[in-house]
Design an enzyme around this catalytic site. Structure first.
Site, PDB file in Angstrom:
ATOM      1  N   ARG A 189       1.015  -1.669  -0.409  1.00  0.00           N
ATOM      2  CA  ARG A 189       0.064  -0.074  -0.209  1.00  0.00           C
ATOM      3  C   ARG A 189       0.926   1.374   0.145  1.00  0.00           C
ATOM      4  O   ARG A 189       0.269   1.902   0.693  1.00  0.00           O
ATOM      5  CB  ARG A 189      -0.945   0.069   1.315  1.00  0.00           C
ATOM      6  N   LYS A 198       3.476  11.618 -10.796  1.00  0.00           N
ATOM      7  CA  LYS A 198       2.400  10.895 -12.121  1.00  0.00           C
ATOM      8  C   LYS A 198       3.057   9.832 -12.440  1.00  0.00           C
ATOM      9  O   LYS A 198       4.280   9.853 -12.816  1.00  0.00           O
ATOM     10  CB  LYS A 198       1.845  11.163 -13.547  1.00  0.00           C
ATOM     11  N   GLU A 207      10.401  18.897 -24.333  1.00  0.00           N
ATOM     12  CA  GLU A 207       9.332  19.453 -23.562  1.00  0.00           C
ATOM     13  C   GLU A 207       9.994  20.330 -22.552  1.00  0.00           C
ATOM     14  O   GLU A 207       9.784  21.439 -22.052  1.00  0.00           O
ATOM     15  CB  GLU A 207       9.563  18.224 -21.990  1.00  0.00           C
ATOM     16  N   LYS A 225       7.578  23.031 -12.956  1.00  0.00           N
ATOM     17  CA  LYS A 225       6.597  22.422 -13.096  1.00  0.00           C
ATOM     18  C   LYS A 225       6.445  21.898 -11.865  1.00  0.00           C
ATOM     19  O   LYS A 225       5.204  21.869 -11.746  1.00  0.00           O
ATOM     20  CB  LYS A 225       7.739  20.611 -13.580  1.00  0.00           C
ATOM     21  N   GLU A 266      -4.410  17.404 -11.428  1.00  0.00           N
ATOM     22  CA  GLU A 266      -4.610  17.974 -12.344  1.00  0.00           C
ATOM     23  C   GLU A 266      -6.210  17.851 -12.837  1.00  0.00           C
ATOM     24  O   GLU A 266      -7.306  17.396 -13.732  1.00  0.00           O
ATOM     25  CB  GLU A 266      -4.528  17.189 -14.063  1.00  0.00           C
ATOM     26  N   ARG A 284      -2.553  21.943 -14.391  1.00  0.00           N
ATOM     27  CA  ARG A 284      -1.491  21.090 -13.970  1.00  0.00           C
ATOM     28  C   ARG A 284      -1.825  20.528 -15.907  1.00  0.00           C
ATOM     29  O   ARG A 284      -1.028  20.429 -17.416  1.00  0.00           O
ATOM     30  CB  ARG A 284      -1.371  19.464 -13.500  1.00  0.00           C
ATOM     31  N   ASN A 299       0.936  19.964 -20.847  1.00  0.00           N
ATOM     32  CA  ASN A 299       0.430  19.134 -21.509  1.00  0.00           C
ATOM     33  C   ASN A 299       0.093  20.715 -23.124  1.00  0.00           C
ATOM     34  O   ASN A 299      -0.193  19.335 -23.622  1.00  0.00           O
ATOM     35  CB  ASN A 299      -1.089  18.740 -21.521  1.00  0.00           C
ATOM     36  N   HIS A 318       0.753  18.542 -26.794  1.00  0.00           N
ATOM     37  CA  HIS A 318       0.628  16.783 -26.335  1.00  0.00           C
ATOM     38  C   HIS A 318      -0.722  16.262 -27.239  1.00  0.00           C
ATOM     39  O   HIS A 318      -0.408  15.341 -27.290  1.00  0.00           O
ATOM     40  CB  HIS A 318       0.034  16.190 -25.173  1.00  0.00           C
ATOM     41  N   HIS A 340       0.351  13.177 -29.172  1.00  0.00           N
ATOM     42  CA  HIS A 340      -0.821  11.917 -28.651  1.00  0.00           C
ATOM     43  C   HIS A 340      -1.531  11.462 -30.186  1.00  0.00           C
ATOM     44  O   HIS A 340      -0.958  10.093 -30.495  1.00  0.00           O
ATOM     45  CB  HIS A 340      -1.192  11.949 -28.129  1.00  0.00           C
ATOM     46  N   HIS A 343       8.764  10.307 -28.372  1.00  0.00           N
ATOM     47  CA  HIS A 343       7.575  11.200 -27.527  1.00  0.00           C
ATOM     48  C   HIS A 343       7.525  13.288 -27.690  1.00  0.00           C
ATOM     49  O   HIS A 343       7.032  13.967 -28.180  1.00  0.00           O
ATOM     50  CB  HIS A 343       6.979  10.808 -26.111  1.00  0.00           C
TER      51      HIS A 343
HETATM   52  N1  GLY Z   1       3.794  15.229 -17.975  1.00  0.00           N
HETATM   53  C1  GLY Z   1       2.993  16.027 -17.434  1.00  0.00           C
HETATM   54  C2  GLY Z   1       2.320  15.782 -16.284  1.00  0.00           C
HETATM   55  O1  GLY Z   1       3.786  15.432 -14.942  1.00  0.00           O
HETATM   56  O2  GLY Z   1       1.829  16.554 -15.156  1.00  0.00           O
END
Ligand code: GLY
Length: 371
Positions: free
Chosen positions: A122, A144, A186, A228, A238, A242, A246, A249, A253, A267
């Site tokens: 957990r 993430k 990025e 970030k 998000e 957040r 993107n 993106h 994608h 990417h």
């Molecule tokens: N890579 C996008 C984020 O971390 O929200």
């Protein structure tokens, strides 16, 4: 010199340490986190061949016992089979709740190991040691974690913040130029989405960073991570801001899907093209000055990066199909495509109000220019 960016999320605060030679001193950096002198390391075969010995020597120097699992390199690792293997290995290694797992690698390893740490007993703590530029400026920071499903990328996962991130600038020396520039896609994204002065700095210093200048690389990583961290602090899960991360993106994608997630398009390359398209779209919608899209493309071109659909080798599907692929993006809400558009360089915003025809026309023109 080690630069430190704090991520002060209440109860889960951690530091991102950025600098040259951090891997060789990782034992001393990680030791204060440990309740007993023992860690489990998960890496991939390629990264392990280049960097695991340095990390192990650094742990030995502090008397920290360690064992390591090497997974196959590549995006295909980021799925249930290798995830299961990783979790079961951590259990066999008797990793306990109070222990620390180290993720040594790029985005695939960081995401997979972070997710394994999130669910193991957990939740155990983990340290990110990102070895690609993309992982240093983006995926290792912000919590993430996850794996891909047959239905799409990153559809299974959890928010689980690392206990520390060690971004060693020296390891970037082992990247190919293509991988470095993909990660740089990025970096440019941060300037474009929220810091015009950083974009000015990249125009002046990006080439130096690509050539290997350590100070330029450290600054580019630090400023990206600061931005970030700021956004993650405002909106960890998000619900709003957040999504600015993107930028580029939604286009990316669709292009990654259209090229089968192959090395036709990395990417970060898709992100760079996506950013250029997002600025072009913003200008056509009268949102940002007309000269901004040219400025974005000029910088990408000067860096030797892809910036148009014409730069992608091989066949691409038609504009309608690309638009459909965008509609499968996981950021779609109630069937509405969400775009990150810009009022100018350094001033992006999230919107669902993008006329379908404007996107279609842009894609059609870009595809026609490939002929
Ligand atoms: N890579 C996008 C984020 O971390 O929200």
């Amino acid at each position: 010199m080690v630069e430190i960016v704090e991520v002060p999320l209440p109860g889960r605060e951690y530091e991102v340490r950025i600098g040259a030679g951090l891997l060789a001193t990782a034992g001393g950096q990680i030791a204060p986190l440990l309740k007993r002198p023992r860690v489990a390391i998960v890496s991939d075969e390629t990264v392990a061949a280049a960097h695991l010995a340095t990390l192990e020597a650094a742990l030995d120097a502090e008397g920290i016992a360690h064992s390591a699992l090497r997974l196959p390199p590549g995006e295909a690792t980021k799925g249930w089979p290798q995830f299961e293997r990783c979790v079961e290995w951590l259990l066999e290694e008797k990793v306990e709740r109070r222990d620390v797992v180290i993720a040594l690698g790029g985005g695939v390893i960081g995401d997979l190991v972070g997710f394994a740490a999130a669910v193991l007993r957990r939740g155990v703590r983990f340290v990110q040691v990102p070895t690609s530029l993309l992982a240093q400026v983006d995926s290792s920071v912000g919590g993430k974690t996850g794996i891909n499903a047959p239905q799409g990328k990153n559809l299974i996962g959890a928010f689980h913040q690392p206990a520390m991130v060690l971004a060693d600038i020296d390891v970037l020396d082992t990247l190919t130029e293509r991988d470095f520039l993909a990660g740089y896609g990025e970096v440019v994204k941060y300037g474009l989405l929220g810091d015009a002065a950083f974009f000015d700095w990249l125009e002046a210093n990006g080439a130096q960073a690509a050539r290997g200048d350590k100070a330029a690389r450290a600054y580019a990583v630090k400023r990206s991570v600061e931005m970030k961290a700021e956004i993650v602090l405002r909106d960890e899960t998000e619900q709003g801001d957040r999504a600015l991360l993107n930028l580029g993106h939604t286009f990316c994608h669709a292009l990654e899907k259209a090229t089968g997630y192959s090395d036709r398009l990395l990417h970060g390359e898709g992100v760079a093209i996506g950013c250029a398209l997002a600025f072009e779209l913003s200008s056509r919608l009268g949102l940002c000055p007309q000269e901004d899209p040219s400025r974005v493309r000029a910088h990408l071109k000067a860096m030797g990066m892809k910036c148009d659909l014409a730069d992608i080798a091989g066949d691409l599907p038609g504009a309608e199909t690309l638009l459909d692929l965008m509609g499968q993006d996981k950021k779609v809400i109630d069937g509405q495509l969400r775009f990150i558009l810009a009022r100018g360089i350094g001033d992006s915003f999230v919107t669902s109000e993008v006329p379908r025809d404007a996107v279609l026309n842009l894609l059609q023109e870009q595809l026609a220019s490939r002929a």
